[in-house]
Design an enzyme around this catalytic site. Structure first.
Site, PDB file in Angstrom:
ATOM      1  N   ALA A 104      31.637 -32.147 -24.327  1.00 49.96           N
ATOM      2  CA  ALA A 104      32.267 -31.182 -25.241  1.00 49.96           C
ATOM      3  C   ALA A 104      31.910 -31.486 -26.690  1.00 49.96           C
ATOM      4  CB  ALA A 104      33.785 -31.160 -25.046  1.00 49.96           C
ATOM      5  N   PRO A 139      31.084 -29.837 -29.302  1.00 54.16           N
ATOM      6  CA  PRO A 139      31.732 -29.150 -30.427  1.00 54.16           C
ATOM      7  C   PRO A 139      33.044 -29.779 -30.871  1.00 54.16           C
ATOM      8  CG  PRO A 139      30.828 -27.535 -28.922  1.00 54.16           C
ATOM      9  CD  PRO A 139      30.690 -28.875 -28.241  1.00 54.16           C
ATOM     10  N   ASP A 140      33.768 -30.433 -29.967  1.00 54.37           N
ATOM     11  CA  ASP A 140      35.060 -31.003 -30.352  1.00 54.37           C
ATOM     12  C   ASP A 140      34.920 -32.119 -31.383  1.00 54.37           C
ATOM     13  OD1 ASP A 140      36.305 -29.204 -28.741  1.00 54.37           O
ATOM     14  OD2 ASP A 140      37.158 -30.643 -27.360  1.00 54.37           O
ATOM     15  N   PRO A 141      34.148 -33.185 -31.130  1.00 54.32           N
ATOM     16  CA  PRO A 141      34.016 -34.210 -32.173  1.00 54.32           C
ATOM     17  C   PRO A 141      33.300 -33.693 -33.409  1.00 54.32           C
ATOM     18  CG  PRO A 141      32.522 -34.672 -30.344  1.00 54.32           C
ATOM     19  CD  PRO A 141      33.447 -33.591 -29.880  1.00 54.32           C
TER      20      PRO A 141
END
Length: 814
Positions: free
Chosen positions: A574, A576-578
């Site tokens: 994922a 895009p999250d960090p």
């Protein structure tokens, strides 16, 4: 009062940065800082990185340089000359920050190292972005975006198991390090504003990559003993999930909650008449459906194959199912949502009116803006710039801070779930902020829904989740049922005593609860509030449901990354999250700086769709400027060869190699015994090697197959060749002496497990290092401390509110 047109107006930043750190300077310039780029005689080599606008290779047409250098000023300086070094000293004497990507020791060799610069300007923050950091046994190893992706562990879990490990498109290891460096620089500058001194910020691209891929981290590995690896488009923790074919393209589906599965099953039944899909054995969390993944994929594929991408996307979202198209650059350029939000903006001064990617976040009081076009080579006269006599004092109203805990004194209220906002909260807690997370037992964070893989009979264990540790350690936890007005009133009182609110609730939910920005700023006019969502809070698709993998598909990353002939390449962590968490941290710190200069609070709104498009905006420019889709290169480079991941001895073992110049090519051939290739005159230059890349890769692979990946990395690095073993989590913890020497992994005291190991935070604050004090808290653990100690409620009042259900009691189950 206003402190200027940008949140960072008045800040003075020097940049000596290659592609490894150019985006860092852009982030500062776009928020109003005066960024002066120092280029060597003849210009920054990054100006000649392909592709080029119109296919013309010159110093003004490189799309990567043009995109990452907007709003900066340029000076040509020869740092090997006395005059050049003296001009840098003159600039540094009045600067707030110097961002540099030279190899370790290069500044010291010129008499411009940290000690010399600190003596010249004690308030200066020197931020160094290197492959492996300034210390440790690998500090002098050569690196690149490819090598950081390999040693940082990202490549091992990107893509399909039938393919070699692959890096992300668009130099993402370097873009991520740039954002981390920008946030770290503002943290260090806040420490200076509080009365401290400047410091050397030591950013390692290996460590930033490792931190971003932490969903595959050490805690999970120690829980289940499984080494995460490439598994195609579906995700282990989300069933069903993956790329599905429609009549005219593909969509990405992610089901992460029981209610979403029920909605999808009903839809499949309505369209196809399939009754089996409604069987209750498929209900519940994803783990219940994991044994039936292939069967469910058949059911879903049958439904979607008869529909268009647009039909599936719109109907799925209407049913609140996380479905998004697998977009190309051409789709993004005409996306109705981005158009309605006026995301793409004109490049200042461009004669053709070129539209370029716009704001990665939107600050309500100090809007983001492109200050100008990319600079002409050496467009400024160094002798005419003197910052020493016009320093703007940016001292915050805070007492001097001790070493460590650079964000001590800040209080943050977190209303977040998943990773993007919680990881931002953990970062602030690690830096000493008091982060208070509001939770509810009725709607627990998805990361608390954890069943121990070795003891599934125990059921859900909310305190034991390694993901909850990675993203939430170090905070305080209170439990409120925000559907009740008394709980909302308590939240208001908490916000009144806080500096920041960070949230990622579904669009419109907090407004309905009375906890939106307009309501909270009436309680606390100085509040800085970050709202993070998939699509933003305005626009025709604002209510769409997304998770990180959906954003990878939506923003084109899944299309741009991977090998030729493929269509969808997923990260499995994922990404895009960090990435959005670090952008959000930078924006929040900038807004706090503006507030502390008398500018008042403001609302920072972050749409992950826009943030991610901004992070690979130079790839979008290939379409916006030239009308061409970015090519899927796999691990290849447009200007270097050989450049890839090569098989080594053992099961799924690889070594990444990036030949950055002709000397490295000759050294590579010597190490591998490829004398015939070394002596071939056609291969003496990069152009010849690019033309015969397939042949070269095949020959290299013949020689690497029987060699240990780590041994080969060390042998090549000793010969001056950028190389890195494609590492797993186990490699990083057990076999990487460099990470051990830098003490990157953090030991945290867990309330249930005792000491646990977690992935460290990559901020590189050498004078004010942070730490995580505790982990494993139950929901509501800190109710008494927060509601009693901080808000002053008596025991009888707390009991009354518990009786009403506004305060939920501490949950120590598990």
């Amino acid at each position: 009062m206003s402190a200027g047109p940008g949140a960072l107006s008045g800040r003075r930043v020097i940049e000596i940065a290659s592609d490894r750190g150019a985006y860092c300077g852009k982030l500062f310039a776009d928020l109003g800082a005066d960024v002066i780029k120092l280029e060597p005689p003849g210009g920054d080599p990054a100006r000649w990185l392909p592709p080029f606008r119109g296919g013309v290779a010159d110093a003004r047409s490189g799309l990567f340089f043009g995109y990452t250098s907007t709003g900066k000023r340029s000076i040509e300086l020869d740092l090997d000359s006395d005059a050049g070094r003296e001009r840098l000293r003159r600039l540094a004497a009045g600067a707030d920050a110097l961002i540099e990507t030279l190899e370790p020791g290069e500044l010291e060799r010129r008499g411009l190292g940290w000690d010399a610069l600190h003596a010249l300007n004690p308030r200066l923050v020197l931020t160094s972005i290197t492959g492996f950091g300034q210390t440790g046994p690998h500090r002098d190893y050569r690196s690149s975006d490819l090598i950081a992706a390999a040693t940082g562990g990202a490549m091992y879990v990107i893509g399909d198991d039938a393919d070699p490990p692959v890096r992300l498109a668009g130099r993402q290891a370097h873009m991520l390090a740039s954002v981390c460096a920008a946030a770290s620089t503002l943290i260090a500058l806040r420490h200076v504003a509080g009365g401290g001194e400047g410091q050397h910020v030591d950013i390692s691209t290996q460590e930033t990559t490792l931190a971003a891929s932490l969903i595959c981290g050490v805690g999970k590995w120690r829980e289940d003993g499984i080494i995460p690896k490439r598994i195609g488009t579906g995700l282990v923790a989300s069933v069903p999930s993956g790329a599905f074919a429609c009549k005219d393209g593909k969509v990405y589906l992610m089901v992460n909650r029981p209610a979403h599965w029920k909605a999808l099953a009903r839809w499949v039944n309505e369209v196809t008449g399939n009754q089996e899909v409604l069987d209750p054995m498929f209900d519940g969390p994803s783990s219940a459906r994991l044994p039936y993944r292939e069967l469910l994929d058949l059911f879903i594929g049958e439904m979607m194959s008869g529909m268009s991408v647009e039909q599936v996307y719109r109907e799925g979202q209407r049913r609140h199912i996380a479905l998004t198209p697998l977009n190309r650059a051409a789709d993004i350029a005409v996306d109705r949502h981005l158009a309605a939000r006026e995301y793409f903006v004109p490049l200042p001064g461009d004669p053709d009116g070129l539209q370029v990617p716009g704001p990665p976040y939107r600050l309500s009081g100090t809007p983001w803006r492109l200050a100008g076009p990319p600079p002409e080579p050496g467009g400024e006269d160094a002798a005419a710039i003197d910052w020493r006599d016009a320093r703007v004092e940016l001292r915050a109203p805070a007492p001097p801070q001790p070493a460590g805990d650079p964000l001590r004194g800040l209080r943050v209220v977190e209303l977040g779930a998943g990773m993007a906002v919680p990881w931002l909260g953990r970062a602030m807690a690690w830096c000493g902020a008091d982060v208070i997370k509001i939770e509810s037992r009725s709607y627990p964070d998805v990361t608390r829904l954890y069943v121990p893989p070795r003891s599934p009979e125990l059921g859900v264990q909310p305190q034991l989740s390694p993901w909850f540790t990675d993203w939430n350690a170090g905070k305080r936890f209170v439990a409120l049922d925000l559907r009740r007005p008394e709980a909302v009133e308590l939240a208001h009182r908490l916000v009144e005593r806080s500096d920041v609110v960070v949230e990622n609730y579904n669009t419109g939910v907090l407004d309905k609860l009375g906890l939106g920005y307009e309501a909270l700023r009436r309680v606390n006019p100085g509040l800085v509030m970050l709202s993070s969502s998939g699509f933003g809070h305005e626009g025709p698709d604002a209510g769409n449901v997304t998770w990180g993998p959906n954003i990878e598909a939506l923003t084109g990353l899944a299309r741009f990354s991977g090998f030729p002939g493929g269509e969808c390449t997923m990260t499995h962590f994922a990404y895009p999250d960090p990435l959005c968490a670090l952008h959000g941290l930078f924006a929040v710190l900038a807004a706090l700086e503006h507030r502390d200069r008398g500018g008042g609070g403001q609302h920072v709104r972050l749409a992950q769709y826009e943030t991610c498009v901004s992070a690979w905006g130079h790839l979008l420019l290939e379409y916006l400027a030239n009308g061409q889709e970015p090519p899927r290169l796999g691990n290849r480079s447009l200007h270097l060869a050989p450049h890839g991941a090569y098989p080594c001895r053992g099961d799924d073992r690889w070594c990444a190699i990036a030949c950055q110049d002709d000397a490295a090519w000759r050294s590579l051939c010597a190490v591998l015994g490829l004398e015939a290739l070394r002596d071939d005159p056609e291969l003496a230059g990069a152009a010849g090697r690019l033309a015969r890349a397939d042949e070269i890769d095949a020959r290299i692979s013949e020689h690497t197959r029987e060699r240990d990946a780590h041994e080969l990395m060390h042998a090549l690095q000793a010969a001056g060749v950028a190389a890195g073993a494609v590492q797993t989590t186990e490699d990083q913890v057990e076999r990487d002496p460099h990470l051990t020497a830098r003490a990157f992994f953090e030991q945290i005291e867990h309330l249930v497990k005792g000491p646990v190991t977690a992935v460290g935070m990559p901020f590189g604050l050498t004078a004010t290092p942070g730490r995580t004090r505790h982990a494993g808290e139950p929901i509501g653990r800190d109710n008494a401390d927060v509601f009693g100690g901080l808000l002053g409620l008596g025991a009888a009042e707390i009991a009354r509110l518990e009786g009403l259900g506004a305060i939920e009691p501490r949950d120590d189950a598990g």
